[in-house]
Every structure is written in structure tokens, then in C-alpha cells.
Write an enzyme that holds these catalytic residues in place. Structure first.
Site, PDB file in Angstrom:
ATOM      1  N   ASP A 149      -6.331  -3.233  -2.517  1.00  0.00           N
ATOM      2  CA  ASP A 149      -5.083  -2.706  -1.599  1.00  0.00           C
ATOM      3  C   ASP A 149      -4.569  -4.077  -0.819  1.00  0.00           C
ATOM      4  OD1 ASP A 149      -3.455  -1.962   0.801  1.00  0.00           O
ATOM      5  OD2 ASP A 149      -4.679  -0.125   0.558  1.00  0.00           O
ATOM      6  N   SER A 194       0.763  -1.258   0.114  1.00  0.00           N
ATOM      7  CA  SER A 194       0.168  -0.158   0.171  1.00  0.00           C
ATOM      8  C   SER A 194       0.988   1.291   0.074  1.00  0.00           C
ATOM      9  CB  SER A 194      -1.138  -0.058   1.211  1.00  0.00           C
ATOM     10  OG  SER A 194      -2.015   0.960   0.865  1.00  0.00           O
TER      11      SER A 194
END
Length: 292
Positions: free
Chosen positions: A201, A56
Site C-alpha cells: 500500500d 491507495s
């Protein structure tokens, strides 16, 4: 591309050192840059690690490190208005509401794959900015858009299957696409289309994915946000013989993140707090990290 249902990577790595950067939003990017700058200021430059793992927010920083930015340049890109990249402010999105939904999914399901599929469905259903708008932001974050020769691992999650993937330079996926998918916070940013699938993500698997550094002799983990899986991953690395150091955001840094770590306004205070923490942490870990 490396895929697996639970363990993303099982083969032994030959790299000696790994720098692992976890997720944490825009604030996390700035904080990690600050930590790395603070470590370097105190005489401990870790940017030459053999392996980079970025999840991320951490994927953005890892890609910048792989591009050859110095610690000072990483820091300046977060604190100098003239160098800051353009970041979007989520439209009509409550970070608190997103977290409540993810917490609900976690509470109602014990199977990690089911959790990832449920969160993937949530990400697909959310009203967000377009993929094109978000993609432009990721392009602006990365000074180089080609994969580095140095090993770089970027986790993401298939929204339909819940299967984790790890993008590498051998995946056939452009670096910007890989980082964009790893940074696609569910409910906030759109999943990223790669081939026939859409990805969200990498922090949905775990916020840090430190287990991807298995096989390395020395591992430095820089984690803006707490991760319930991190202790277990660190224990497994140590059991396998690795020397592992962990820097997790301290109280001052968490305060700098504020209520919305996705806000661009968090960049300067988060970077400053990270730098202070990096300077303070350097002495305690420098000897065990020597030789990088």
C-alpha cells in the site's frame, strides 16, 4: 517510475492544478466519489485538474477520474447496486488487529524506512486471498485499463526494501498493477508482484502523499482519513507558493465509514455523506480554485 528514500519527487511540475486523493478503504473510495459529486453539484467540477495524485483508495478514484467518468458517474458506481463493482470481504482478517500491528511497528521504530520494511514484512507474512482474486477486484474498479495521457501519480512501497515508488505512465507497469499495489492494504490484501519485487500500500509512506503535488499552483486535497504527515506537507506546498485546499472527512462521514472501512456495506452511506460534505465545502473553496 520515480523513486526516493524520503522524498518521492523532487523535480518541479509544470501543471497548474492538482487533485490529490488519499487512502481510506472501500469507504474512502465511496466518500471521495461523493465529495467530487457534491462539489460538482454545487458548481465546482474539479475533475479537470492538470495532475492527479492517488494513494491507495485514492488511486482507484484517480484512475476513474482519468478515464473520463463524470462526477455523477463516479457517484452512481458507489450508490447504484447495478453499477457497483464486486468487492471482496477480507477472510479471517480483523481490521482492528491489523491496525494494532501497524501501530506497534510505528511506536517501536523512528526511522521511516525501517517502519516501511517492518510493515512490508508483516504484509508478506499475512494469510490473504490470492493475488489473482484481488487483481480481479481492481480490474472491476477501473473502467479503463490503460494509463491516461494526463499525469497520474500512484504511490506504492517495496515490501523488501521499504523504498517508496511512484508509478506513472512511463513506468512500464500496467495501470491495474499500479493501482492494485497502491491498494494492497498490509495484512489484509496480498502484496502485488511487479517484476522481481512485491509492493504494498502506498499509504504506508503517508496516507495522502500530498507532497507529490509540489510545483502546482493550486492543490485540492481530499482525504478520507487523518494523516499525521498531512499538515507538514500542506505547509510545505503553501510555503512554495501554492494555494492549497483540504477536505478531510467530517464527523458525519467518519460515522458513515463505521468500524470497518473495508466493508462493501459502507459504500452507500459513505458516498452520501461525502456528497453532502462536498456540497457544503464548495462555496468556501470555489473562488480560490477558479480557473480549473
Amino acid at each position: 517510475m520515480i523513486t526516493a528514500s524520503d522524498g518521492l519527487q523532487e523535480e518541479s511540475l509544470t501543471e497548474r492544478t492538482a487533485l490529490v486523493l488519499g487512502g481510506g478503504g472501500v469507504a474512502g473510495i465511496a466518500w471521495e466519489a461523493g465529495v467530487l459529486a457534491g462539489l460538482a453539484e454545487a458548481g465546482m467540477d474539479v475533475l479537470g485538474a492538470d495532475l492527479l495524485v492517488g494513494t491507495s483508495a485514492g488511486s482507484s478514484v484517480a484512475a476513474q477520474v482519468a478515464a473520463g467518468l463524470t462526477p455523477a458517474e463516479l457517484y452512481a458506481r458507489q450508490t447504484d447496486p447495478a453499477l457497483q463493482n464486486r468487492e471482496l470481504v477480507p477472510r479471517g482478517v480483523s481490521v482492528e488487529r491489523v491496525w494494532e500491528e501497524i501501530t506497534r511497528i510505528l511506536a517501536e521504530n523512528s526511522d521511516p524506512e525501517v517502519v516501511r520494511r517492518e510493515i512490508g514484512a508483516f504484509a508478506l507474512a499475512a494469510e490473504t486471498v490470492s493475488e489473482e482474486e484481488r487483481y480481479a477486484v481492481i480490474e472491476g474498479r477501473l473502467p479503463v485499463h490503460e494509463w491516461p495521457e494526463r499525469p497520474l501519480l500512484v504511490p506504492a512501497v517495496d515490501t523488501a526494501t521499504g523504498e517508496p515508488v511512484v508509478w506513472t505512465k512511463d513506468s512500464g507497469v500496467p495501470l491495474v498493477d499500479a493501482v492494485a499495489s497502491s491498494c494492497a492494504v498490509p495484512g489484509v490484501w496480498p502484496p502485488v508482484t511487479i517484476g522481481d519485487a512485491r509492493y504494498t500500500d502506498g499509504g504506508i509512506r503517508t496516507m495522502v502523499n500530498a507532497d507529490l503535488a509540489a510545483g502546482c499552483e493550486r492543490v485540492l486535497i481530499v482525504a478520507p482519513m487523518s494523516d499525521p504527515a498531512l499538515d507538514e506537507q500542506v505547509a510545505a506546498l503553501r510555503e512554495a507558493g501554492a494555494s492549497v485546499e483540504v477536505i478531510v472527512a467530517d464527523e458525519a462521514s467518519v460515522a458513515a465509514f463505521g468500524a470497518d472501512p473495508l466493508s462493501p456495506d459502507t459504500r452507500v452511506p459513505s458516498a452520501e455523506a461525502g456528497k453532502a460534505q462536498g456540497v457544503a465545502a464548495a462555496a468556501g473553496i470555489a473562488e480560490r480554485w477558479s480557473g480549473v
